[in-house]
Design an enzyme around this catalytic site. Sequence first.
Site, short mmCIF file in Angstrom:
data_model
loop_
_atom_site.label_atom_id
_atom_site.label_comp_id
_atom_site.label_asym_id
_atom_site.label_seq_id
_atom_site.Cartn_x
_atom_site.Cartn_y
_atom_site.Cartn_z
N TRP A 13 0.72 -1.14 -0.09
CA TRP A 13 0.07 0.10 -0.05
C TRP A 13 0.82 1.16 0.05
O TRP A 13 0.66 2.15 -0.66
CB TRP A 13 -0.91 0.00 1.23
CG TRP A 13 -1.95 -1.16 1.12
CD1 TRP A 13 -1.98 -2.14 2.19
CD2 TRP A 13 -2.77 -1.59 -0.05
NE1 TRP A 13 -2.63 -3.54 1.62
CE2 TRP A 13 -3.34 -2.73 0.51
CE3 TRP A 13 -3.18 -0.84 -1.14
CZ2 TRP A 13 -4.32 -3.65 -0.35
CZ3 TRP A 13 -4.24 -1.46 -1.71
CH2 TRP A 13 -4.67 -2.82 -1.63
N ASP A 40 -1.50 6.80 6.21
CA ASP A 40 -2.77 5.75 6.00
C ASP A 40 -2.96 5.02 7.20
O ASP A 40 -1.99 4.01 7.64
CB ASP A 40 -2.23 4.82 4.94
CG ASP A 40 -3.32 3.90 4.33
OD1 ASP A 40 -4.42 3.56 5.05
OD2 ASP A 40 -3.15 3.25 3.29
N LYS A 43 -12.12 -2.06 7.77
CA LYS A 43 -11.25 -3.00 8.42
C LYS A 43 -11.53 -2.88 10.10
O LYS A 43 -12.26 -3.85 10.56
CB LYS A 43 -9.81 -2.85 8.39
CG LYS A 43 -9.53 -3.30 6.71
CD LYS A 43 -8.04 -2.66 6.33
CE LYS A 43 -8.03 -2.51 4.72
NZ LYS A 43 -7.90 -3.53 4.15
C1 LIG Z 1 -3.02 -0.01 4.68
C2 LIG Z 1 -4.03 0.10 3.41
N1 LIG Z 1 -4.22 1.00 2.53
C3 LIG Z 1 -4.98 1.08 1.54
C4 LIG Z 1 -5.69 0.14 1.34
C5 LIG Z 1 -6.48 0.03 0.05
O1 LIG Z 1 -7.95 0.59 0.55
P1 LIG Z 1 -9.17 0.62 -0.53
O2 LIG Z 1 -9.54 -0.64 -0.95
O3 LIG Z 1 -10.25 1.17 0.51
O4 LIG Z 1 -8.67 1.56 -1.64
C6 LIG Z 1 -5.73 -1.05 1.91
C7 LIG Z 1 -6.47 -2.34 1.98
O5 LIG Z 1 -7.31 -2.68 1.17
C8 LIG Z 1 -4.91 -1.16 3.23
O6 LIG Z 1 -4.93 -2.16 4.01
MG LIG Z 2 0.99 -3.69 3.52
#
Ligand SMILES: Cc1ncc(COP(=O)(O)O)c(C=O)c1O
Ligand SMILES: [Mg+2]
Lengths: 360, 360
Positions: free
Chosen positions: B102, B172, B196
């Site tokens: 991420w 994040d 989550k």
């Molecule tokens: C730390 C983190 N950032 C970003 C995301 C992506 O999020 P989204 O699916 O809401 O765009 C996730 C998980 O899916 C995540 O665990």
């Molecule tokens: Mg990760």
Amino acid sequence: MSRVYNFSAGPSMLPESVLKRAADEMLDYHGCGQSVMEMSHRSKIYGSIIEAAEADLRQIMGIPDNYKVLFLQGGASSQFAMVPLNLMNGSGKADYVITGQWAKKAFAEGSRYGEAKAVASSADKTFSYIPKLDPSTFTKDADYFHICMNNTIYGTKFHQLPETGDVPLVADFSSCILSEPVDVSKFGVIYAGAQKNCGPAGLTIVIIREDLIGKARDITPTMFNYQTHADNGSMFNTPPCYAIYIFGLVLQWIKDEIGGLDAMKARNEAKAAVLYDFLDNSKLFRGTVVKEDRSLMNAPFVTGDADMDAKFVKAAEAAGFVNLKGHRSVGGMRASIYNAMPMEGVEKLVAFMKDFEANA
Amino acid sequence: MSRVYNFSAGPSMLPESVLKRAADEMLDYHGCGQSVMEMSHRSKIYGSIIEAAEADLRQIMGIPDNYKVLFLQGGASSQFAMVPLNLMNGSGKADYVITGQWAKKAFAEGSRYGEAKAVASSADKTFSYIPKLDPSTFTKDADYFHICMNNTIYGTKFHQLPETGDVPLVADFSSCILSEPVDVSKFGVIYAGAQKNCGPAGLTIVIIREDLIGKARDITPTMFNYQTHADNGSMFNTPPCYAIYIFGLVLQWIKDEIGGLDAMKARNEAKAAVLYDFLDNSKLFRGTVVKEDRSLMNAPFVTGDADMDAKFVKAAEAAGFVNLKGHRSVGGMRASIYNAMPMEGVEKLVAFMKDFEANA
Ligand SMILES: Cc1ncc(COP(=O)(O)O)c(C=O)c1O
Ligand SMILES: [Mg+2]
Ligand SMILES: Cc1ncc(COP(=O)(O)O)c(C=O)c1O
Ligand SMILES: [Mg+2]
Ligand SMILES: [Mg+2]
Ligand SMILES: [Mg+2]
């Protein structure tokens, strides 16, 4: 429990059978021991939900194979930018028809990214009609031609599509999607927020011809690029899972309880006829839209006296007919009678209006 | 009905009391005769829901008055673009720490809009640790400094914040929001998908210091401009109403049933200790992360034998412990034990693992 008749322009009524099923399945979907809200979007069981929703939508709307169906977030308002960012990639020009607030907002956002032209407008008469269009005024090399198919606030609808030739027609279907059959092949892009006719807020449906995908501007955020979602079956990131599930239940209701879009159209026409016939014969109330451009979904009306309007809205609410106040930019009343509004709701509203008129 | 223990990394478990209340209120919220899904977002009753959610979040997290709380759509993935589009407006530079998939995606999107620098990375050891940071390598005039607070896939967490001085720290928090107290004043922006730790997919929470709002690049889509939403109380367009309602119920659960974030932290530490202690003493299983950087929320572990891993995941699922498979980019197992996972779930999982080990 006593349910009200909810004439909200959006979010709006959902079929009671859909809500009952959602309540029943809330803690345990089909014996899997999880709520749909709790499921990994990459699980098999969630896969079956999103795939069924897409398949049902394709079948119900007769979507041709060369169109992608995308389940996105961000509302129709995000499409106002996604359309130019993805499509204004040839001449950098686009035509817009200005038929209300939403069309204006789409046009304003398009103008930020290229040469957007307002080819016609009904602003002169508070958007109470759909302007006649003269194809000779259209931009020949436009990258697309944008309309708002049904104008939620003003209660007008395109009963005839503009003749755009090879220029892809892009249409905001937020307040009329799934209300009647539509020839998808006439459009380059159809987009709609789900929260009026087919689900909860937080899901945006995009139906896009494949050849229009893959040419987004460099500046386009990855999440605003149609290709991102087309390439990943709307699973590039976590989709709005629960909203898609409810949307799927609404599609099943259209298929199984209503009998498809022909039946839905007949039902919506019958409902609208009851309301418009009353308005046309009433001495107290009148519709604000020219007859030939009336929407099946949103019927604005007034008494001509703001105090009387307010009195009516208040009395109606007390009687269980809620959200009848017109949009703050128009005033008066508006009855939104989307798919989920039963005939009974319209008949009871009209009976209430008759009574109100008799005692006014 | 038999509920399973759901170790999904997201969407993931929700408190059972929240789901029960949502089911109870599905057709009639507090006697208003409507589902929350059907309410006009501009109605008084919906106003009370979104306002309570914001007030409760502010109280629970101790959010200072000079921070805005935004309820958005598009997931954390949209924030990967919104952050640079809104904040890369001075030097056009930003620092990123690369601690997983991420963080990498956030960095890649940032790099599309300016001079993004990876100041450190733990890619060399499959992101099994948090890299030591040397502030002398930070970009002095960066517009922001980005970290992924808790790395969902790899199970690491920043237990200490980088010393960024006047450079706003952007984090994040998707997989750790509301899991323990946090000093919001140390951050410029905190963002998180709700799916989550605190709600259904389709809601993104952004907590942003006011002085960082209002300087978005010209190319920013209106819906990607923080100012758009800050100026309109997250009601510029239709918000993800139902997801916000569920989020509000989760906040009430944290306040009333758990007792706030100190209690939540104690509960999460106790849960994690049970699992990590077992892993540290097991001969069959081992955690993949260095001890000092372990996440409280996501615990990846392996046996060292892919066949044995697969056998374990299958046996666990049959016993009602679902979604234990590690992320496709890592393999092995991962137990995500977010806020809603009860201690009982972790204890039963560990008991099952002990049994499995004894029979392996
Ligand atoms: C730390 C983190 N950032 C970003 C995301 C992506 O999020 P989204 O699916 O809401 O765009 C996730 C998980 O899916 C995540 O665990
Ligand atoms: Mg990760
Ligand atoms: C025709 C039309 N377009 C766009 C919108 C804006 O949609 P959203 O709130 O999903 O952005 C609406 C209603 O809210 C609408 O009626
Ligand atoms: Mg309109
Ligand atoms: Mg009349
Ligand atoms: Mg071990």
